[in-house]
Write a protein that holds these residues in place. Structure first.
Motif, PDB file in Angstrom:
ATOM      1  N   GLU A  66      46.871  39.762  16.435  1.00 30.63           N
ATOM      2  CA  GLU A  66      47.526  38.473  16.498  1.00 30.63           C
ATOM      3  C   GLU A  66      48.946  38.615  15.973  1.00 30.63           C
ATOM      4  OE1 GLU A  66      45.119  35.897  14.144  1.00 30.63           O
ATOM      5  OE2 GLU A  66      43.839  35.415  15.832  1.00 30.63           O
ATOM      6  N   VAL A  67      49.900  38.343  16.839  1.00 32.24           N
ATOM      7  CA  VAL A  67      51.311  38.419  16.487  1.00 32.24           C
ATOM      8  C   VAL A  67      51.985  37.156  16.991  1.00 32.24           C
ATOM      9  CG1 VAL A  67      53.470  39.674  16.880  1.00 32.24           C
ATOM     10  CG2 VAL A  67      51.342  40.939  16.602  1.00 32.24           C
ATOM     11  N   ILE A  68      52.850  36.569  16.151  1.00 32.90           N
ATOM     12  CA  ILE A  68      53.678  35.459  16.599  1.00 32.90           C
ATOM     13  C   ILE A  68      55.126  35.919  16.536  1.00 32.90           C
ATOM     14  CG2 ILE A  68      52.057  33.636  16.006  1.00 32.90           C
ATOM     15  CD1 ILE A  68      53.619  33.120  13.472  1.00 32.90           C
ATOM     16  N   ALA A  69      55.954  35.318  17.376  1.00 32.51           N
ATOM     17  CA  ALA A  69      57.354  35.737  17.445  1.00 32.51           C
ATOM     18  C   ALA A  69      58.248  34.529  17.643  1.00 32.51           C
ATOM     19  CB  ALA A  69      57.546  36.722  18.595  1.00 32.51           C
ATOM     20  N   GLY A  70      59.473  34.666  17.203  1.00 31.43           N
ATOM     21  CA  GLY A  70      60.503  33.659  17.401  1.00 31.43           C
ATOM     22  C   GLY A  70      61.819  34.368  17.608  1.00 31.43           C
ATOM     23  N   PHE A  71      62.844  33.603  17.948  1.00 29.19           N
ATOM     24  CA  PHE A  71      64.133  34.242  18.207  1.00 29.19           C
ATOM     25  C   PHE A  71      65.280  33.287  17.956  1.00 29.19           C
ATOM     26  CE2 PHE A  71      62.959  32.203  22.177  1.00 29.19           C
ATOM     27  CZ  PHE A  71      64.145  31.627  22.604  1.00 29.19           C
ATOM     28  N   ALA A  72      66.457  33.867  17.823  1.00 28.55           N
ATOM     29  CA  ALA A  72      67.718  33.131  17.799  1.00 28.55           C
ATOM     30  C   ALA A  72      68.641  33.879  18.752  1.00 28.55           C
ATOM     31  CB  ALA A  72      68.314  33.102  16.400  1.00 28.55           C
ATOM     32  N   GLY A  73      69.501  33.142  19.412  1.00 36.70           N
ATOM     33  CA  GLY A  73      70.428  33.774  20.337  1.00 36.70           C
ATOM     34  C   GLY A  73      70.145  33.348  21.760  1.00 36.70           C
TER      35      GLY A  73
ATOM     36  N   THR B  32      69.578  52.121  22.170  1.00 33.47           N
ATOM     37  CA  THR B  32      70.045  53.251  22.983  1.00 33.47           C
ATOM     38  C   THR B  32      70.114  52.962  24.478  1.00 33.47           C
ATOM     39  OG1 THR B  32      67.801  54.155  23.093  1.00 33.47           O
ATOM     40  CG2 THR B  32      69.217  54.944  21.305  1.00 33.47           C
ATOM     41  N   ASP B  33      69.363  52.000  24.976  1.00 38.87           N
ATOM     42  CA  ASP B  33      69.348  51.709  26.406  1.00 38.87           C
ATOM     43  C   ASP B  33      70.631  50.986  26.821  1.00 38.87           C
ATOM     44  OD1 ASP B  33      68.529  49.576  28.698  1.00 38.87           O
ATOM     45  OD2 ASP B  33      67.363  51.432  28.912  1.00 38.87           O
ATOM     46  N   LYS B  34      71.255  51.449  27.888  1.00 40.09           N
ATOM     47  CA  LYS B  34      72.539  50.895  28.335  1.00 40.09           C
ATOM     48  C   LYS B  34      72.441  49.411  28.687  1.00 40.09           C
ATOM     49  CE  LYS B  34      76.338  52.128  31.369  1.00 40.09           C
ATOM     50  NZ  LYS B  34      76.813  53.068  32.376  1.00 40.09           N
ATOM     51  N   TYR B  35      71.334  48.998  29.305  1.00 37.69           N
ATOM     52  CA  TYR B  35      71.134  47.596  29.674  1.00 37.69           C
ATOM     53  C   TYR B  35      70.755  46.754  28.456  1.00 37.69           C
ATOM     54  CZ  TYR B  35      68.639  43.494  31.359  1.00 37.69           C
ATOM     55  OH  TYR B  35      68.194  42.210  31.543  1.00 37.69           O
ATOM     56  N   LEU B  36      69.784  47.216  27.675  1.00 33.10           N
ATOM     57  CA  LEU B  36      69.277  46.430  26.546  1.00 33.10           C
ATOM     58  C   LEU B  36      70.304  46.242  25.446  1.00 33.10           C
ATOM     59  CD1 LEU B  36      65.624  47.737  26.039  1.00 33.10           C
ATOM     60  CD2 LEU B  36      66.375  45.649  27.176  1.00 33.10           C
ATOM     61  N   ARG B  37      71.196  47.214  25.259  1.00 33.45           N
ATOM     62  CA  ARG B  37      72.137  47.105  24.140  1.00 33.45           C
ATOM     63  C   ARG B  37      73.101  45.938  24.291  1.00 33.45           C
ATOM     64  NH1 ARG B  37      75.858  52.082  25.401  1.00 33.45           N
ATOM     65  NH2 ARG B  37      73.842  53.064  25.454  1.00 33.45           N
ATOM     66  N   ARG B  38      73.195  45.381  25.494  1.00 35.70           N
ATOM     67  CA  ARG B  38      74.064  44.221  25.720  1.00 35.70           C
ATOM     68  C   ARG B  38      73.370  42.886  25.412  1.00 35.70           C
ATOM     69  NH1 ARG B  38      77.879  47.065  28.756  1.00 35.70           N
ATOM     70  NH2 ARG B  38      77.516  48.165  30.306  1.00 35.70           N
ATOM     71  N   LEU B  39      72.089  42.925  25.143  1.00 36.34           N
ATOM     72  CA  LEU B  39      71.345  41.690  24.904  1.00 36.34           C
ATOM     73  C   LEU B  39      71.680  41.098  23.540  1.00 36.34           C
ATOM     74  CD1 LEU B  39      67.859  42.620  26.390  1.00 36.34           C
ATOM     75  CD2 LEU B  39      69.808  41.526  27.505  1.00 36.34           C
ATOM     76  N   GLU B  40      71.900  39.792  23.525  1.00 29.99           N
ATOM     77  CA  GLU B  40      72.340  39.074  22.328  1.00 29.99           C
ATOM     78  C   GLU B  40      71.215  38.189  21.799  1.00 29.99           C
ATOM     79  OE1 GLU B  40      75.663  38.799  21.099  1.00 29.99           O
ATOM     80  OE2 GLU B  40      76.448  40.323  22.454  1.00 29.99           O
ATOM     81  N   ALA B  41      70.434  38.710  20.884  1.00 30.84           N
ATOM     82  CA  ALA B  41      69.351  37.927  20.286  1.00 30.84           C
ATOM     83  C   ALA B  41      68.922  38.595  18.992  1.00 30.84           C
ATOM     84  CB  ALA B  41      68.165  37.821  21.236  1.00 30.84           C
ATOM     85  N   THR B  42      68.251  37.832  18.167  1.00 30.02           N
ATOM     86  CA  THR B  42      67.583  38.331  16.972  1.00 30.02           C
ATOM     87  C   THR B  42      66.135  37.876  17.079  1.00 30.02           C
ATOM     88  OG1 THR B  42      69.599  38.113  15.663  1.00 30.02           O
ATOM     89  CG2 THR B  42      67.533  38.271  14.454  1.00 30.02           C
TER      90      THR B  42
END
Length: 146
Positions: free
Chosen positions: A1-8, A44-54
């Motif tokens: 059981e894992v819950i998640a949240g984010f900002a961004g 390290t991933d070229k695509y993922l490193r541009r993602l803006e979130a926490t």
């Protein structure tokens, strides 16, 4: 059981949550390892490193913050605050935890977010809570909210 949240950015966060879910399937029951793997890939991933979130993720045993800088942070007291009002909510939650009044985790979170909303113009009062019930071995009959 894992819950998640984010900002961004919402789309970025949802992409990262999908990747985290895949890592959790690769490493069932190992939240820390899954988060470290995601953070390495995110950095390290070229695509993922541009993602803006926490991201904030929690299971019954730990709470973690993941950032695009490759950080996987575990707070010393299990309390995390992110987003524009995150520091206000974090300070309020820590103060409420130290108060002589008995509050459960959900009450502390809601009161802390209310304080943050009063102080930060970017934080509103539209809250959705998810409660992860855990069983302590010594009090198996009384679940605790996380």
């Amino acid at each position: 059981e894992v819950i998640a949240g984010f900002a961004g950015a919402t789309a970025d966060a949802l992409t990262l949550l999908e990747r985290l879910e895949a890592r959790l399937e690769d490493h069932p029951g190992q939240l820390m390892r899954s988060c470290v793997e995601l953070a390495k890939h995110w950095r390290t991933d070229k695509y993922l490193r541009r993602l803006e979130a926490t991201l904030v993720v929690a299971d019954p045993h730990m709470s973690l913050t993941l950032t695009g800088n490759g950080d996987v942070l575990e707070p010393h007291d299990g309390v995390i605050g992110i987003g524009s009002g995150g520091n206000f909510a974090l300070a309020a939650a820590r103060a409420l935890m130290a108060a002589p009044v008995e509050l459960d985790a959900e009450d502390i979170a809601l009161r802390a977010m209310g304080i943050a909303a009063d102080m930060c113009v970017h934080t509103n009062r539209n809250f959705t809570t998810q409660v992860l019930l855990i069983q302590h071995p010594d009090t198996a009959s009384q679940p605790t909210a996380l």
